[in-house]
Design a protein around this motif. Structure first.
Motif, PDB file in Angstrom:
ATOM      1  N   PHE A   1       0.878  -1.287  -0.143  1.00 46.61           N
ATOM      2  CA  PHE A   1      -0.052   0.053   0.018  1.00 46.61           C
ATOM      3  C   PHE A   1       0.913   1.272  -0.136  1.00 46.61           C
ATOM      4  CE2 PHE A   1       0.487  -1.602   4.387  1.00 46.61           C
ATOM      5  CZ  PHE A   1       0.795  -0.031   4.976  1.00 46.61           C
ATOM      6  N   ASP A   2       0.367   2.296  -0.471  1.00 49.54           N
ATOM      7  CA  ASP A   2       1.119   3.727  -0.549  1.00 49.54           C
ATOM      8  C   ASP A   2      -0.251   4.656  -0.514  1.00 49.54           C
ATOM      9  OD1 ASP A   2       2.797   5.571  -0.842  1.00 49.54           O
ATOM     10  OD2 ASP A   2       3.485   5.171  -2.708  1.00 49.54           O
ATOM     11  N   VAL A   3      -0.326   5.131   0.584  1.00 54.78           N
ATOM     12  CA  VAL A   3      -1.590   5.729   0.928  1.00 54.78           C
ATOM     13  C   VAL A   3      -1.318   7.399   1.493  1.00 54.78           C
ATOM     14  CG1 VAL A   3      -3.915   6.151   2.460  1.00 54.78           C
ATOM     15  CG2 VAL A   3      -2.868   3.775   1.649  1.00 54.78           C
ATOM     16  N   THR A   4      -1.915   8.326   0.929  1.00 55.43           N
ATOM     17  CA  THR A   4      -1.715   9.730   1.388  1.00 55.43           C
ATOM     18  C   THR A   4      -2.997  10.103   2.238  1.00 55.43           C
ATOM     19  OG1 THR A   4      -0.114  10.354  -0.329  1.00 55.43           O
ATOM     20  CG2 THR A   4      -1.358  12.198   0.780  1.00 55.43           C
ATOM     21  N   VAL A   5      -2.703  10.415   3.364  1.00 56.05           N
ATOM     22  CA  VAL A   5      -4.127  10.882   4.358  1.00 56.05           C
ATOM     23  C   VAL A   5      -3.879  12.407   4.792  1.00 56.05           C
ATOM     24  CG1 VAL A   5      -5.095  10.308   6.527  1.00 56.05           C
ATOM     25  CG2 VAL A   5      -3.920   8.432   5.127  1.00 56.05           C
ATOM     26  N   GLU A   6      -4.848  12.948   4.424  1.00 54.60           N
ATOM     27  CA  GLU A   6      -4.828  14.737   4.632  1.00 54.60           C
ATOM     28  C   GLU A   6      -5.251  14.611   6.231  1.00 54.60           C
ATOM     29  OE1 GLU A   6      -3.976  16.734   2.413  1.00 54.60           O
ATOM     30  OE2 GLU A   6      -3.841  15.303   0.917  1.00 54.60           O
ATOM     31  N   PRO A   7      -5.055  15.907   6.605  1.00 52.43           N
ATOM     32  CA  PRO A   7      -5.195  16.006   8.116  1.00 52.43           C
ATOM     33  C   PRO A   7      -6.721  15.705   8.670  1.00 52.43           C
ATOM     34  CG  PRO A   7      -4.185  17.797   7.352  1.00 52.43           C
ATOM     35  CD  PRO A   7      -4.337  16.982   6.104  1.00 52.43           C
ATOM     36  N   GLU A   8      -7.731  15.921   8.060  1.00 50.47           N
ATOM     37  CA  GLU A   8      -8.791  15.693   8.445  1.00 50.47           C
ATOM     38  C   GLU A   8      -9.260  14.129   8.425  1.00 50.47           C
ATOM     39  OE1 GLU A   8      -9.469  16.257   3.766  1.00 50.47           O
ATOM     40  OE2 GLU A   8      -8.283  17.356   5.617  1.00 50.47           O
ATOM     41  N   ASN A   9      -8.513  13.232   7.866  1.00 48.33           N
ATOM     42  CA  ASN A   9      -8.724  11.829   7.852  1.00 48.33           C
ATOM     43  C   ASN A   9      -7.454  11.161   8.719  1.00 48.33           C
ATOM     44  OD1 ASN A   9     -11.131  11.342   6.425  1.00 48.33           O
ATOM     45  ND2 ASN A   9     -10.065  12.094   4.754  1.00 48.33           N
ATOM     46  N   GLY A  10      -6.734  12.045   9.396  1.00 46.04           N
ATOM     47  CA  GLY A  10      -5.491  11.631  10.022  1.00 46.04           C
ATOM     48  C   GLY A  10      -5.760  12.148  11.452  1.00 46.04           C
ATOM     49  N   TYR A  11      -4.576  13.194  11.739  1.00 45.99           N
ATOM     50  CA  TYR A  11      -4.829  13.429  13.347  1.00 45.99           C
ATOM     51  C   TYR A  11      -5.538  14.862  13.466  1.00 45.99           C
ATOM     52  CZ  TYR A  11      -1.671   9.656  14.224  1.00 45.99           C
ATOM     53  OH  TYR A  11      -0.976   8.410  14.329  1.00 45.99           O
ATOM     54  N   GLY A  12      -6.343  15.213  12.471  1.00 41.67           N
ATOM     55  CA  GLY A  12      -7.183  16.454  12.433  1.00 41.67           C
ATOM     56  C   GLY A  12      -6.111  17.690  12.207  1.00 41.67           C
ATOM     57  N   GLU A  13      -6.853  18.822  12.056  1.00 43.95           N
ATOM     58  CA  GLU A  13      -6.352  19.962  11.675  1.00 43.95           C
ATOM     59  C   GLU A  13      -5.742  20.642  12.928  1.00 43.95           C
ATOM     60  OE1 GLU A  13      -6.161  21.118   8.682  1.00 43.95           O
ATOM     61  OE2 GLU A  13      -7.659  20.062   7.626  1.00 43.95           O
ATOM     62  N   TYR A  14      -4.809  21.380  12.696  1.00 47.61           N
ATOM     63  CA  TYR A  14      -4.069  22.084  13.736  1.00 47.61           C
ATOM     64  C   TYR A  14      -5.004  23.227  14.436  1.00 47.61           C
ATOM     65  CZ  TYR A  14      -0.743  24.354  16.773  1.00 47.61           C
ATOM     66  OH  TYR A  14       0.082  24.766  18.035  1.00 47.61           O
ATOM     67  N   ASN A  15      -5.405  23.359  15.638  1.00 50.01           N
ATOM     68  CA  ASN A  15      -6.114  24.193  16.099  1.00 50.01           C
ATOM     69  C   ASN A  15      -5.392  25.081  17.008  1.00 50.01           C
ATOM     70  OD1 ASN A  15      -8.426  25.717  17.322  1.00 50.01           O
ATOM     71  ND2 ASN A  15      -9.485  23.916  18.109  1.00 50.01           N
ATOM     72  N   ALA A  16      -5.006  26.448  16.492  1.00 52.91           N
ATOM     73  CA  ALA A  16      -4.072  27.265  17.562  1.00 52.91           C
ATOM     74  C   ALA A  16      -5.124  27.956  18.638  1.00 52.91           C
ATOM     75  CB  ALA A  16      -3.652  28.435  16.682  1.00 52.91           C
ATOM     76  N   ASP A  17      -6.452  27.726  18.627  1.00 53.12           N
ATOM     77  CA  ASP A  17      -7.411  28.254  19.503  1.00 53.12           C
ATOM     78  C   ASP A  17      -7.093  27.482  20.936  1.00 53.12           C
ATOM     79  OD1 ASP A  17      -8.213  30.294  17.859  1.00 53.12           O
ATOM     80  OD2 ASP A  17      -9.857  29.015  17.359  1.00 53.12           O
ATOM     81  N   ILE A  18      -6.884  25.988  20.627  1.00 53.89           N
ATOM     82  CA  ILE A  18      -6.679  25.573  22.232  1.00 53.89           C
ATOM     83  C   ILE A  18      -5.452  25.293  22.857  1.00 53.89           C
ATOM     84  CG2 ILE A  18      -8.419  23.792  21.038  1.00 53.89           C
ATOM     85  CD1 ILE A  18      -6.396  21.670  20.606  1.00 53.89           C
ATOM     86  N   LEU A  19      -4.513  26.416  22.369  1.00 54.36           N
ATOM     87  CA  LEU A  19      -3.473  26.492  23.087  1.00 54.36           C
ATOM     88  C   LEU A  19      -3.751  27.176  24.314  1.00 54.36           C
ATOM     89  CD1 LEU A  19      -2.054  25.986  20.451  1.00 54.36           C
ATOM     90  CD2 LEU A  19      -0.409  27.595  21.095  1.00 54.36           C
ATOM     91  N   GLN A  20      -2.942  27.108  25.458  1.00 54.16           N
ATOM     92  CA  GLN A  20      -3.384  27.631  26.802  1.00 54.16           C
ATOM     93  C   GLN A  20      -2.033  28.323  27.362  1.00 54.16           C
ATOM     94  OE1 GLN A  20      -5.164  24.407  29.075  1.00 54.16           O
ATOM     95  NE2 GLN A  20      -7.291  25.290  28.488  1.00 54.16           N
ATOM     96  N   VAL A  21      -2.179  29.346  28.047  1.00 52.62           N
ATOM     97  CA  VAL A  21      -1.131  29.897  28.936  1.00 52.62           C
ATOM     98  C   VAL A  21      -1.412  29.567  30.341  1.00 52.62           C
ATOM     99  CG1 VAL A  21       0.283  31.876  29.662  1.00 52.62           C
ATOM    100  CG2 VAL A  21      -0.695  31.490  27.303  1.00 52.62           C
ATOM    101  N   VAL A  22      -0.516  28.873  30.969  1.00 48.27           N
ATOM    102  CA  VAL A  22      -0.647  28.483  32.396  1.00 48.27           C
ATOM    103  C   VAL A  22       0.473  29.002  33.204  1.00 48.27           C
ATOM    104  CG1 VAL A  22      -1.808  26.430  31.865  1.00 48.27           C
ATOM    105  CG2 VAL A  22       0.615  26.158  32.077  1.00 48.27           C
ATOM    106  N   PRO A  23       0.266  29.175  34.529  1.00 46.17           N
ATOM    107  CA  PRO A  23       1.428  29.639  35.466  1.00 46.17           C
ATOM    108  C   PRO A  23       2.589  28.591  35.433  1.00 46.17           C
ATOM    109  CG  PRO A  23      -0.410  29.219  36.853  1.00 46.17           C
ATOM    110  CD  PRO A  23      -0.883  29.079  35.147  1.00 46.17           C
ATOM    111  N   ARG A  24       3.801  29.046  35.704  1.00 47.95           N
ATOM    112  CA  ARG A  24       4.892  28.235  36.063  1.00 47.95           C
ATOM    113  C   ARG A  24       4.634  27.177  37.138  1.00 47.95           C
ATOM    114  NH1 ARG A  24      10.234  27.781  34.370  1.00 47.95           N
ATOM    115  NH2 ARG A  24      10.100  29.662  33.153  1.00 47.95           N
ATOM    116  N   ASP A  25       3.793  27.753  38.207  1.00 46.06           N
ATOM    117  CA  ASP A  25       3.530  27.051  39.186  1.00 46.06           C
ATOM    118  C   ASP A  25       2.586  25.654  38.941  1.00 46.06           C
ATOM    119  OD1 ASP A  25       1.150  28.156  39.327  1.00 46.06           O
ATOM    120  OD2 ASP A  25       1.609  29.285  41.376  1.00 46.06           O
ATOM    121  N   ALA A  26       1.899  25.582  37.921  1.00 44.40           N
ATOM    122  CA  ALA A  26       1.237  24.339  37.676  1.00 44.40           C
ATOM    123  C   ALA A  26       2.310  23.229  37.390  1.00 44.40           C
ATOM    124  CB  ALA A  26       0.267  25.139  36.375  1.00 44.40           C
TER     125      ALA A  26
END
Length: 159
Positions: free
Chosen positions: A57-82
């Motif tokens: 097999f030789d298969v090309t998989v686009e993000p939506e059928n792989g690990y999903g699109e990258y979503n910058a909106d879910i990045l979070q800033v947390v304090p170092r003490d976390a």
């Protein structure tokens, strides 16, 4: 032939869009999984249906059928003490954390003083991947494997 509820063994190589090898079973045991149980990414699972031992097999998989699109909106800033008990925090480090949906892997994306930006996206999110390889074996899953939703024994999960 590969179909739902079959145990499949594959030799494979995964490359990104630039042709860099991301993962490979070369010099290792084949990947063994239970087909139809979402144990591998959907694009690859769909492409393997109907293949038999010896087939390549030789298969090309686009993000939506792989690990999903990258979503910058879910990045979070947390304090170092976390990061209790962690002496040195460096960009690229990966930590496990509990979320409402269960455990999640967080990668340190940026450090600005005591503000740590963590990224819960899968490391391969947003990437087009090419899988190449061959089918080594296909067999019927056992009742126990079907009940548990994954392979047991050689190459699979051990209880």
């Amino acid at each position: 032939m590969i179909a739902d509820q079959k145990v499949v063994s594959l030799n494979y190589t995964v490359k990104d869009a630039e042709g860099e090898i991301i993962d490979s079973s070369e010099n290792a045991k084949p990947l063994v999984y239970l087909h139809g149980q979402h144990n591998i990414i959907p694009g690859l699972e769909t492409a393997l249906v109907g293949k038999a031992p010896g087939d390549e097999f030789d298969v090309t998989v686009e993000p939506e059928n792989g690990y999903g699109e990258y979503n910058a909106d879910i990045l979070q800033v947390v304090p170092r003490d976390a990061f209790k008990g962690v002496e040195e925090i460096e960009k690229g480090m990966v930590f496990s954390a509990e979320s409402p949906n269960g455990p999640v892997q967080l990668r340190v994306a940026n450090i600005e003083g005591d503000d740590i930006t963590v990224d819960p996206n899968h490391p391969l999110a947003g990437k087009t991947l090419t899988f190449s390889g061959s089918v080594v074996d296909v067999r019927q899953a056992t009742e126990e494997e079907l009940a548990h939703g994954h392979v047991h024994g050689e190459g699979g999960h051990q209880h």
